[in-house]
Design an enzyme around this catalytic site. Sequence first.
Site, PDB file in Angstrom:
ATOM      1  N   HIS A   1       0.705  -1.101  -0.035  1.00  0.00           N
ATOM      2  CA  HIS A   1       0.041   0.036  -0.155  1.00  0.00           C
ATOM      3  C   HIS A   1       0.807   1.237  -0.189  1.00  0.00           C
ATOM      4  CE1 HIS A   1      -3.258   2.694   1.824  1.00  0.00           C
ATOM      5  NE2 HIS A   1      -3.824   2.137   0.883  1.00  0.00           N
TER       6      HIS A   1
ATOM      7  N   HIS B   1      -8.284  12.694   2.203  1.00  0.00           N
ATOM      8  CA  HIS B   1      -7.380  11.328   2.154  1.00  0.00           C
ATOM      9  C   HIS B   1      -5.978  11.482   2.569  1.00  0.00           C
ATOM     10  CE1 HIS B   1      -5.244   7.893  -0.220  1.00  0.00           C
ATOM     11  NE2 HIS B   1      -6.968   7.311   0.173  1.00  0.00           N
TER      12      HIS B   1
END
Length: 700
Positions: A452, A609
């Site tokens: 990720h 985000h």
Amino acid sequence: MTATRKSEPDAGGTPSLDAPELFINRELSLLEFNERVLAQARDTRVPLLERLKFLCISSTNLDEFFEVRVAGLKQKAELVNTPTEADNRAPREVLREIGVRAHELVDKQYATLNDELIPALEAEGIRFLRRSEWNPRQRQWLAEYFEEELLPVISPLGLDPAHPFPRILNKSLNFIVALDGTDAFGRKIDYAVVQAPRALPRVIQLPAEATGSGPHDFVFLSSIIHEHVVDLFPSMGTKGCFQFRVTRNSDLFVDEEEVDDLLRAVEGELPSRRYGDCVRLEVAHNCPQSLCDYLMDRFLLTHEDLYQVDGPVNVNRLMALLETIDRPDLKYPAFSPRLPSELGPSGDLFAEIRAGDVLLHHPFDSFLPVIDFVRRAAADSRVLAIKQTLYRTGPDSAVVDALVEAAKAGKEVTVVVELRARFDEADNIELANRLQAAGAHVVYGVVGYKTHAKMTLIVRREADGLHNYIHLGTGNYHPKTARLYTDYGLFSCDQTLANDVHEMFLQLTSLGKVSGLERIIDAPFRLHSAILEKIEGEAAHARAGRGARIIAKMNSLVETRVIRALYAASQAGVEIDLIVRGICCLRPGVAGVSDNIRVRSIVGRFLEHTRVFHFGNDDAPEVYLASADWMDRNFFRRVETCFPVTAAPLYDRVMRELALYLADDSQAWMLASDGRYHAVEPAGDAPGLSVQKRLMEGPG
């Protein structure tokens, strides 16, 4: 029903930090986030078509919630039904509460559509015409549309022993039809199923020249099928036609320890997503109970799983209208991201990065420098190697185009592609094959751990030897989402930081153990313990009478030990502000436990985000940016990066921007101790501060 366990308070009356009541259930917190998204659809300050978009987003979010979260809970309930989360609720208990909350949310969605948005759109000349409203010209045109576009591809299915109930695709539009009379062979058929063709749009725009309609008159595909369903069953009468949609478990299962080729395994599992176990049934609100019972029986669902809706069962398909309708006055004003001044003067991107670290805050700062970083490296004869991680990048990616060109040019290109990025698996398989065909080295991360981390490394030969240039980010290398999501990205040629990135790529490709990283704090190895240490360090400063401060911004806060550490820090006197967009399992404002903790969520034009962590650290304050949220999966089951911002101007900028987020009183929501959120209102007659609007005007 499993009773929620309560822990005894300590001798001073303070609840134990293990007490289940101190933790908000993560699934219910996620539903609360969707309530905040839906609130944007009801906010008259938001442009009308953008309100429609937020309604569609809330619908899409709810789909994924059922496909993944509810599906997982149902599996747990069937296996053991014992509590596994800190709130100590058994899966069936949570499912019952979800049923109540989700039904309330769906009712609000359709009330928003029918009572607020459709009338407001109609006032602007944008109409969804019901069958009773079709004029003769429209009716004729739609009949021809049915004959030419629908009838050749539609397959009505009368149900009998030779025609069993069909397999219904996940989230597809279907109709259950009650029939009356006998078929061509003299047999009585009670029910039929009509599956809407997947290739056709769900909302059809009527041409003004053919129908005399206004420029923005639309008809739902479901209305056309309803109108002409009698034509699909000649000689039989229809007693009713009702749309329905079923949602299925869409989480992929790949036993990574048993597969030899992860790409082929993921590719082979993708078709199963269409036909996983059913978890939700949506039907038209006027569907008779007998038909609802029939469908529930077919899909092995209960009344708790049934959602009867007054409108299209697939609201999210209305999103297509935002591209169809050219009404800038009903959308957010056009916004052009700025190009940072640090990257302008010389035209030499590498020289600008050598001059000092560069921080970008997307979408306020353009994403083009990130694409240009890879493009220039691909074309630069002095660049020897490019290494990059790709989690989500989209099917048509300028970043991937540049990597392909670099590989074709003979550069060493290594790409770590995460095949298991949920719902992007097919796109990632396609880009992996494309990169391999161009000659790039493609690996799929580490078995058992999703990659990720967002990082790029460029190795360049210069007059004094090889130099490494890096980009580290909080978000994906996805040009489209970079215009919609807020994310930080850092360019640097700091060799200590770049060496850490180099070591992480070595680990991802060779799978060997890396030497100690100096600047980057990585998961799954050190991030969790480092965050705990930093929180506990602030508590120690507070106990010693020194100033102590934590500001943390993230998407989700779930991990139990971190939450307990934050509670303990609050008890010690640390002032803590958390900016958590979505799930937050921490309960603020509990006397004696979290008095000093405030939790806010910002919901606006852009999806928040960024992951930013600030620790006061007495007289040596720190700011970190990260690809990771404070969740179990990020700490223990993913490869993640958390990296410091050390250059004084960049540190100051991040801190100023965090202050703006904490001052927002226009798009902010505060979490109360009962787990519910309340909108922040400006004081008095003040216009209010929107942090996103402020950052569109310039850096913090």
